[in-house]
Design a protein around this motif. Sequence first.
Motif, PDB file in Angstrom:
ATOM      1  N   LEU A 198       0.971  -1.217  -0.022  1.00  0.00           N
ATOM      2  CA  LEU A 198      -0.027   0.115   0.077  1.00  0.00           C
ATOM      3  C   LEU A 198       0.954   1.358   0.004  1.00  0.00           C
ATOM      4  N   GLU A 199       1.872   1.241   0.887  1.00  0.00           N
ATOM      5  CA  GLU A 199       2.792   2.394   0.809  1.00  0.00           C
ATOM      6  C   GLU A 199       3.539   2.558  -0.612  1.00  0.00           C
ATOM      7  N   ASP A 200       3.751   1.739  -1.176  1.00  0.00           N
ATOM      8  CA  ASP A 200       4.361   1.828  -2.535  1.00  0.00           C
ATOM      9  C   ASP A 200       3.351   2.231  -3.526  1.00  0.00           C
ATOM     10  N   SER A 201       2.181   1.565  -3.295  1.00  0.00           N
ATOM     11  CA  SER A 201       1.115   2.130  -4.375  1.00  0.00           C
ATOM     12  C   SER A 201       0.851   3.828  -4.023  1.00  0.00           C
TER      13      SER A 201
ATOM     14  N   ARG B 270       3.006   5.862  -2.850  1.00  0.00           N
ATOM     15  CA  ARG B 270       4.104   6.555  -3.388  1.00  0.00           C
ATOM     16  C   ARG B 270       4.085   6.584  -4.888  1.00  0.00           C
ATOM     17  N   LYS B 271       3.804   5.601  -5.516  1.00  0.00           N
ATOM     18  CA  LYS B 271       3.700   5.512  -7.059  1.00  0.00           C
ATOM     19  C   LYS B 271       2.699   6.495  -7.483  1.00  0.00           C
ATOM     20  N   ASN B 272       1.554   6.404  -6.874  1.00  0.00           N
ATOM     21  CA  ASN B 272       0.344   7.457  -7.145  1.00  0.00           C
ATOM     22  C   ASN B 272       0.590   8.845  -6.987  1.00  0.00           C
ATOM     23  N   ALA B 273       1.568   8.971  -5.782  1.00  0.00           N
ATOM     24  CA  ALA B 273       1.722  10.421  -5.571  1.00  0.00           C
ATOM     25  C   ALA B 273       2.878  11.164  -6.607  1.00  0.00           C
ATOM     26  N   GLU B 274       3.852  10.087  -7.001  1.00  0.00           N
ATOM     27  CA  GLU B 274       4.728  10.470  -7.912  1.00  0.00           C
ATOM     28  C   GLU B 274       4.041  10.831  -9.395  1.00  0.00           C
ATOM     29  N   GLU B 275       3.059   9.753  -9.582  1.00  0.00           N
ATOM     30  CA  GLU B 275       2.187   9.824 -10.845  1.00  0.00           C
ATOM     31  C   GLU B 275       1.496  11.431 -10.765  1.00  0.00           C
ATOM     32  N   ILE B 276       0.969  11.538  -9.578  1.00  0.00           N
ATOM     33  CA  ILE B 276      -0.119  12.735  -9.587  1.00  0.00           C
ATOM     34  C   ILE B 276       0.948  14.041  -9.665  1.00  0.00           C
ATOM     35  N   SER B 277       2.095  13.997  -9.102  1.00  0.00           N
ATOM     36  CA  SER B 277       2.929  14.848  -9.315  1.00  0.00           C
ATOM     37  C   SER B 277       3.451  15.078 -10.733  1.00  0.00           C
ATOM     38  N   LYS B 278       3.440  14.211 -11.355  1.00  0.00           N
ATOM     39  CA  LYS B 278       4.140  14.001 -12.977  1.00  0.00           C
ATOM     40  C   LYS B 278       2.848  14.681 -13.751  1.00  0.00           C
ATOM     41  N   LEU B 279       1.708  14.425 -13.131  1.00  0.00           N
ATOM     42  CA  LEU B 279       0.565  14.665 -14.000  1.00  0.00           C
ATOM     43  C   LEU B 279       0.230  16.191 -13.862  1.00  0.00           C
ATOM     44  N   THR B 280       0.521  16.555 -12.690  1.00  0.00           N
ATOM     45  CA  THR B 280       0.221  17.971 -12.143  1.00  0.00           C
ATOM     46  C   THR B 280       1.146  18.914 -13.061  1.00  0.00           C
ATOM     47  N   GLN B 281       2.537  18.350 -13.290  1.00  0.00           N
ATOM     48  CA  GLN B 281       3.500  19.154 -13.840  1.00  0.00           C
ATOM     49  C   GLN B 281       3.028  19.230 -15.245  1.00  0.00           C
ATOM     50  N   GLU B 282       2.960  18.276 -15.925  1.00  0.00           N
ATOM     51  CA  GLU B 282       2.277  17.803 -17.170  1.00  0.00           C
ATOM     52  C   GLU B 282       1.027  19.033 -17.388  1.00  0.00           C
ATOM     53  N   ILE B 283       0.079  19.008 -16.599  1.00  0.00           N
ATOM     54  CA  ILE B 283      -0.930  19.811 -16.656  1.00  0.00           C
ATOM     55  C   ILE B 283      -0.594  21.284 -16.501  1.00  0.00           C
ATOM     56  N   ASN B 284       0.222  21.583 -15.821  1.00  0.00           N
ATOM     57  CA  ASN B 284       0.712  23.013 -15.566  1.00  0.00           C
ATOM     58  C   ASN B 284       1.418  23.265 -16.786  1.00  0.00           C
ATOM     59  N   GLU B 285       2.412  22.416 -17.272  1.00  0.00           N
ATOM     60  CA  GLU B 285       3.024  22.803 -18.658  1.00  0.00           C
ATOM     61  C   GLU B 285       1.952  23.048 -19.836  1.00  0.00           C
TER      62      GLU B 285
END
Length: 214
Positions: free
Chosen positions: A146-149, A151-166
């Motif tokens: 669950l912690e790995d999931s 973490r991965k989701n948080a990283e994906e959200i961060s990546k998507l947020t950056q992509e959305i901002n760009e």
Amino acid sequence: MSGFFKKAMGLFVEFEDSPGKPIPKSHAPVAPPGRVTSPQVLNSEDFDKFENHFEKLFDQANLPGPDYYEFMRMNETLESHIKDDKARLAATFASLSIQGLTKEALIATAGRYKEIIAEDRSKFERIAAEKNEKEIGGRRHDLTQLEDSVRKNAEEISKLTQEINEAQKSIDGLKASILEEERKLESNQRGYLLASDAMTMKIDTDIQKIKSDL
């Protein structure tokens, strides 16, 4: 629990008072030679559980004839009548020696009860380890997943947020570019139409002059 078990456990634990069932705290716990320890707090529920366990263990392992177990139980029974430890031990031994108990047998059977405790402890630790691996280990595995999931989701959200901002910046840039191009195109169209009308009118004027003046 018999006084024997309570006294034995009192060497290492302090007993919590339980509502409706007060258990006195031990005083001045003393560790066996060579062992340094601090008293641990044991609640009444755990006290009763281990009391019953060790009493049942000793009862089942009770050797034929008088031995260390009978010696200690009788010694505890006489405690309220004979306060002096040496006198009480002597009286206890004298009573059981009539039934054939010798000092050598007393020491030997005491050693056997130590072995019984060691065997029971080994079994307890094995079962506890198995339970830890089966129940707690499985939950730790689930927790890690669950912690790995997360973490991965948080990283994906961060990546998507950056992509959305760009992407939003690109959208804003494209909108501004489109507005600018639309303004230029509209201005060019307006200028062309004016020039086209002017040229048409000039030609019409020239045609009229040609017809009338030539």
